[in-house]
Design a protein around this motif. Sequence first.
Motif, PDB file in Angstrom:
ATOM      1  N   PHE A   1       0.830  -1.203   0.000  1.00  0.00           N
ATOM      2  CA  PHE A   1       0.000   0.000   0.000  1.00  0.00           C
ATOM      3  C   PHE A   1       0.867   1.257   0.000  1.00  0.00           C
ATOM      4  O   PHE A   1       1.909   1.294   0.642  1.00  0.00           O
ATOM      5  CB  PHE A   1      -0.931   0.008   1.216  1.00  0.00           C
ATOM      6  N   ILE A   2       0.403   2.272  -0.728  1.00  0.00           N
ATOM      7  CA  ILE A   2       1.074   3.566  -0.760  1.00  0.00           C
ATOM      8  C   ILE A   2       0.168   4.570  -0.043  1.00  0.00           C
ATOM      9  O   ILE A   2      -1.039   4.617  -0.314  1.00  0.00           O
ATOM     10  CB  ILE A   2       1.401   3.995  -2.215  1.00  0.00           C
TER      11      ILE A   2
ATOM     12  N   ARG B   1      -1.919   7.783   0.912  1.00  0.00           N
ATOM     13  CA  ARG B   1      -2.551   8.765   0.023  1.00  0.00           C
ATOM     14  C   ARG B   1      -1.815  10.102   0.041  1.00  0.00           C
ATOM     15  O   ARG B   1      -1.781  10.799  -0.971  1.00  0.00           O
ATOM     16  CB  ARG B   1      -4.034   8.911   0.313  1.00  0.00           C
ATOM     17  N   GLY B   2      -1.182  10.468   1.147  1.00  0.00           N
ATOM     18  CA  GLY B   2      -0.405  11.711   1.186  1.00  0.00           C
ATOM     19  C   GLY B   2       0.754  11.683   0.208  1.00  0.00           C
ATOM     20  O   GLY B   2       1.090  12.702  -0.411  1.00  0.00           O
ATOM     21  N   GLU B   3       1.354  10.528   0.044  1.00  0.00           N
ATOM     22  CA  GLU B   3       2.449  10.382  -0.922  1.00  0.00           C
ATOM     23  C   GLU B   3       1.927  10.520  -2.352  1.00  0.00           C
ATOM     24  O   GLU B   3       2.559  11.154  -3.199  1.00  0.00           O
ATOM     25  CB  GLU B   3       3.127   9.021  -0.728  1.00  0.00           C
ATOM     26  N   VAL B   4       0.743   9.948  -2.603  1.00  0.00           N
ATOM     27  CA  VAL B   4       0.145  10.059  -3.944  1.00  0.00           C
ATOM     28  C   VAL B   4      -0.235  11.508  -4.228  1.00  0.00           C
ATOM     29  O   VAL B   4       0.013  12.017  -5.329  1.00  0.00           O
ATOM     30  CB  VAL B   4      -1.069   9.114  -4.100  1.00  0.00           C
ATOM     31  N   LEU B   5      -0.790  12.199  -3.241  1.00  0.00           N
ATOM     32  CA  LEU B   5      -1.137  13.611  -3.425  1.00  0.00           C
ATOM     33  C   LEU B   5       0.109  14.422  -3.764  1.00  0.00           C
ATOM     34  O   LEU B   5       0.089  15.241  -4.685  1.00  0.00           O
ATOM     35  CB  LEU B   5      -1.819  14.163  -2.170  1.00  0.00           C
ATOM     36  N   ALA B   6       1.200  14.188  -3.055  1.00  0.00           N
ATOM     37  CA  ALA B   6       2.454  14.898  -3.341  1.00  0.00           C
ATOM     38  C   ALA B   6       2.939  14.589  -4.756  1.00  0.00           C
ATOM     39  O   ALA B   6       3.438  15.484  -5.460  1.00  0.00           O
ATOM     40  CB  ALA B   6       3.513  14.517  -2.307  1.00  0.00           C
TER      41      ALA B   6
END
Length: 156
Positions: free
Chosen positions: A25-26, A28-33
């Motif tokens: 799992f990644i 969501r804060g990393e995906v937003l960035a």
Amino acid sequence: MATTETPAAAPWHAAYPAPKAEAVFIPRGEVLAMLKSSPLGKRDFVLVDLRRNDFEGGTIRGSLNLPAQSLYPTLPTIYATFKAAGVKKAIFYCGSSRGRGSRATSWLADHIAKEGDTEMKSLALEGGIKGWAASGPEYVEWMDEYDEKVWSQTSA
């Protein structure tokens, strides 16, 4: 009088092999960035929305919609397409990323391993689209066709 029970229909994914890889799992804060720092067309990642019947309320901007039910037979094509496009991270999500999301992530991870590819990663979005939509305005602004009514019903 004896009653006979109708056996429950097998889930759609029972027609395909169980994945071997454990879903990674990644956050969501990393995906937003990643979204904020990479303009569309210049990304080395792809977001894949796996919803079909429950595809409502919006999607994360730039996502492809590839319903999970049709994914497994097309994995070689999906992999080849992603590879040709320079994708380093394929990020799958469904409602929660615990069913379709984690299964699709694992299936692609299995295929990547079979190809001997050490560059591409297959990941599941932590919390899925429900977690994304519930994380506040900073996340919602990165959704296309956001419909607040849909999300207020799912959290109630």
